[in-house]
Every structure is written in structure tokens, then in C-alpha cells.
Design an enzyme around this catalytic site. Sequence first.
Site, PDB file in Angstrom:
ATOM      1  N   LYS A 186      29.699  40.701  40.423  1.00  0.00           N
ATOM      2  CA  LYS A 186      29.306  41.814  41.311  1.00  0.00           C
ATOM      3  C   LYS A 186      28.557  42.901  40.551  1.00  0.00           C
ATOM      4  O   LYS A 186      27.461  43.301  40.931  1.00  0.00           O
ATOM      5  CB  LYS A 186      30.545  42.467  41.963  1.00  0.00           C
ATOM      6  CG  LYS A 186      31.292  41.601  42.914  1.00  0.00           C
ATOM      7  CD  LYS A 186      32.482  42.325  43.511  1.00  0.00           C
ATOM      8  CE  LYS A 186      33.498  42.774  42.498  1.00  0.00           C
ATOM      9  NZ  LYS A 186      34.154  41.732  41.733  1.00  0.00           N
ATOM     10  N   GLU A 209      36.150  51.569  37.020  1.00  0.00           N
ATOM     11  CA  GLU A 209      35.615  50.567  36.098  1.00  0.00           C
ATOM     12  C   GLU A 209      36.260  50.736  34.728  1.00  0.00           C
ATOM     13  O   GLU A 209      36.803  51.784  34.410  1.00  0.00           O
ATOM     14  CB  GLU A 209      34.105  50.774  35.933  1.00  0.00           C
ATOM     15  CG  GLU A 209      33.308  50.322  37.117  1.00  0.00           C
ATOM     16  CD  GLU A 209      33.354  48.825  37.301  1.00  0.00           C
ATOM     17  OE1 GLU A 209      32.862  48.111  36.436  1.00  0.00           O
ATOM     18  OE2 GLU A 209      33.899  48.372  38.310  1.00  0.00           O
ATOM     19  N   ARG A 210      36.134  49.681  33.930  1.00  0.00           N
ATOM     20  CA  ARG A 210      36.560  49.813  32.543  1.00  0.00           C
ATOM     21  C   ARG A 210      35.541  50.698  31.834  1.00  0.00           C
ATOM     22  O   ARG A 210      34.334  50.546  32.051  1.00  0.00           O
ATOM     23  CB  ARG A 210      36.592  48.440  31.873  1.00  0.00           C
ATOM     24  CG  ARG A 210      37.667  47.541  32.412  1.00  0.00           C
ATOM     25  CD  ARG A 210      37.389  46.101  32.078  1.00  0.00           C
ATOM     26  NE  ARG A 210      36.417  45.540  32.984  1.00  0.00           N
ATOM     27  CZ  ARG A 210      36.724  44.847  34.074  1.00  0.00           C
ATOM     28  NH1 ARG A 210      37.961  44.626  34.376  1.00  0.00           N
ATOM     29  NH2 ARG A 210      35.797  44.372  34.869  1.00  0.00           N
TER      30      ARG A 210
END
Length: 463
Positions: A186, A209-210
Site C-alpha cells: 500500500k 507509521e513506523r
Amino acid sequence: MSNTPVTEADLSPKLAHLAGLVSRYSSPEFLVAPGGRVQTIAAGHYTVSGLSRHVRLGEFVAHKSPTGIHLGEVVRVEPELTYVCPIEPGEPIGIHDTVIRKGAFRISPSDGWCGRTINSLCEPIDGLGPIGQGLGRRSISNTAPPSMTRKRVEKGFKTGVRAIDIFSPLCLGQRLGIFAGSGVGKSTLLSMLARADAFDKVVIALVGERGREVREFIEDTLGANMKKAIAVVATSDESPMLRKMAPLTAVTIAEHFRDQGDNVLLIVDSVTRFAHAIREVATASGEPPIARGYPASVFTELPRLLERAGPGPEGTGTITAIISILVDGDNHNDPIADSTRGILDGHIVLQRSLAEEGRYPPIDPLASISRLARKAWTPDQEKLVSRLKTLIHRFEETRDLRLIGGYRPGADPDLDMAVKQVPIIYDVLKQSPGDVDSQDAFADLAGALKAAAGIGGQPNIRR
Ligand SMILES: Nc1ncnc2c1ncn2[C@@H]1O[C@H](COP(=O)(O)OP(=O)(O)O)[C@@H](O)[C@H]1O
Ligand SMILES: [Mg+2]
């Protein structure tokens, strides 16, 4: 008249009270803003007395602590108590601390924000110094323009990603979802779409998110669009309030540029993390869950956010929204996937099986649709795509049959054509972020089919 002298002991409680009042009301904002006192403190929220008559749900309050002023959002109002979720985690809160009303959270976007990375509170986090403030002030919880005043969506644009430009082409002002399980591709696809030439501005909300991925996304993939992009980042370790605010801040920035007449691309990665953040905040404030642990407010917040994207009123630009939806355990019917699919003008489905085959981007052309594709295709292209889909369907439904040797060339001309041409089509659709963007996906496909026909002497695709 009594002659009893007033002693220091009599005075001190009164003086202390007076001193307290002076310190509480000494700053100018405390002279005008209604205030209250912290009454109870829990892990995800605290309660305040004395504010209930003055605040509305979703407004912000400021809490004065020894380390400074900290913002919080009103998440529940009762006759005596106001429930507040602190924006920053780990802020020191004490019983009877002062809390004042701040009202809606407002931001002042400006052109100078382009090329910068900010957090949900619009503070720069890229180490490039302070950012300037624009003239207007916009509440991040604005509502969408009334639907009858909005322009119609009718102008197609090229994304540069062949699988999308051929099978589900997009229009300016469209809202598109990318649905897939984790690690399927994605974010990579979003980063490829963020390079589209059609936009004046790109606003990216990276939610949950990381931290490592954020720099990669911004620095490696945006390329030339970096100069016209603004990234709003709330990583997975930040508070649920900051994660919940990131898409709201991003869409508000997008609205600012849309009102200036720009065509804006808004990217949200991922809306599921936004929904998770709302769920965390709601759980902390005692809102009951209704579907898979999600409270009812998730299902009102999602359409409110997505409705703000789309074409603006006459005389303004458009906001094209491309958002990613994580489907838990590859279950495409989970409540967030289900409710967003209904709001969007199209969905791209990524399949893990295609990623495992190395067919990137792993877009399933048969399961993906763009509800506005007709406005982007020419009549010829529409006919061709319908033919391509029939061939792909034929190819896929006979996959097992062909594997066990049940296919004999010559028995079914349609199947023969599918067997020859679908692998070429699949090859044309392969694209990685390092590849040059496609200028004309249909020409690329025609070229590949023609070349193959030239070598093998096969006829070109029938329209
Ligand atoms: N178009 C692509 N070309 C090559 N590799 C890809 C592509 N898309 C995804 N990948 C691979 O898949 C991995 C996971 O992709 P990512 O976009 O981070 O998934 P998600 O955001 O769905 O969790 C990437 O690290 C990369 O190795
Ligand atoms: Mg991702």
C-alpha cells in the site's frame, strides 16, 4: 465596634486565597477564557469541574502544568464534569490544576509550508527551522462544502501507474481507497501515486507509521514533487490524539490550497490507523463499542473526513484523496473497510498472492474499480479495457485446468488469445518505484502487444 486586633493567622488564609486568584487570572487569556479544575486523573483522560457549561464536544482546552501549557480535547461533557484527552502523552497532571477553554483547534497554512514535514499540531519536525504562519485561520474540524455548491468531477488525469491508468483511471477530485493486508504494498503504491504530475500541491498524512518509513517515503519517493509537498506525520508511538488529528490537519491544509484554486492531492496512510486512534480515544472516554470494538463515532468521523475531499465550490480547485485501508488479516469485509468502501468513488484491491508472485504493484484488475473511470477513458479505451478484463478473467478461471494439462490450443479461440496475451498484459502492468513513470499506459500496452505479435505472428487484441 470590636477592638480585637486582626492577627496574621486570620489573614493568611484570605491572603493565600487572594494570591491564588491573582496567579490564576494573571495571564491575559485567563481573564477572558472560562476555566475549571482537574478533578480525577486516569490513564487516557482526566476530568475537569467548572467547564461543562462553557465547552462543546471536540473543542480544545489548555492545561497549565509546571512544565508549561498542554492541549487536550473535550471528549465527553456531563453536567458537572468535562472529560478531556490530553494531546501529548506523559504530561504531568495534578488534582486541582487549572484548565481553560481554547475553542476549536485552528491552523494557518501558508505557501511556506511546502517542502516541510510537520506534526499534527503544525510544528515542524524536519529540523529545518520554524515555519511561517499564513493569514487565515481554519478550524481542523471544519465541515465539507454543501454538496450542491460543489463542482462536478469530470477531468481525468494520469497517475503514471499503468495498472491504474488502464483499468481504473482517476479524475481530479476523486476519492480512492487502496485496500490490502499489511506488507502487501500500500505505502509503496501511494508513494508512486504521490509523484503524479497533475497536482499543484501534495499533502500527505502519515498516521501510525513506523518512524523509519516516514523518511523513506518523503525523501526517496516524492522526487520532484517534494517541493510542492507537505507531510503531516504522527508515528505509531505518538498519542492517539495526535494520530487522530494528523488526517484532519492534512485535509485542512489541503482545503487552504484548494480555496486558492490549486488541484491538491491528499494522501492518507492509513485511514485504519486513524480509526484505531479514534477507537483508543473513545475507549478512554467510556464510549461503548458497537462493531469489532469500534465506537459509533468512528463511523461518523470517517465520512466527515472523506467528504471534505473532492471538488471545491465554483472558483476553487479540487482535493483528490487517495487513502490506504489496512484490511485486518486480509479480511476485506472488516467494519472499517466496509464503511469506507461505501463512501469512496473507487477502490484498488491489492492481493497478497500477486505480491508473492513478485507482480508489483499487486493490483487485482478485476476486483478494483474507479466509479469515475468512464469520464477518464475515451470510448475506444473503455471497449478495450472491457475486452482485456474478459481475457484476464478467462485466463484466471482456467488457471487450475491449464496446470493439470487440461488445455488444448485450438479448441477455444478466446482462451487461446487469453493464454497468449494475458502474460504480456501482466508484464506491462509490472512497475516498481524506481521505474520511470508511464506517460501513456495504453500506448505502452499496445507497443508490448504489437512487439509480441510481431515476433510470434499473432494478431493484435480484438476490440
Ligand atoms: N511496486 C513495488 N515494487 C517492488 N517491490 C514492492 C512494490 N510494492 C511493494 N513492494 C515490496 O513490498 C514491501 C512492503 O510494501 P509496503 O508498501 O511497505 O506495504 P504496506 O504499506 O501495505 O504494509 C516493500 O518493502 C517492498 O519490498
Ligand atoms: Mg504501509
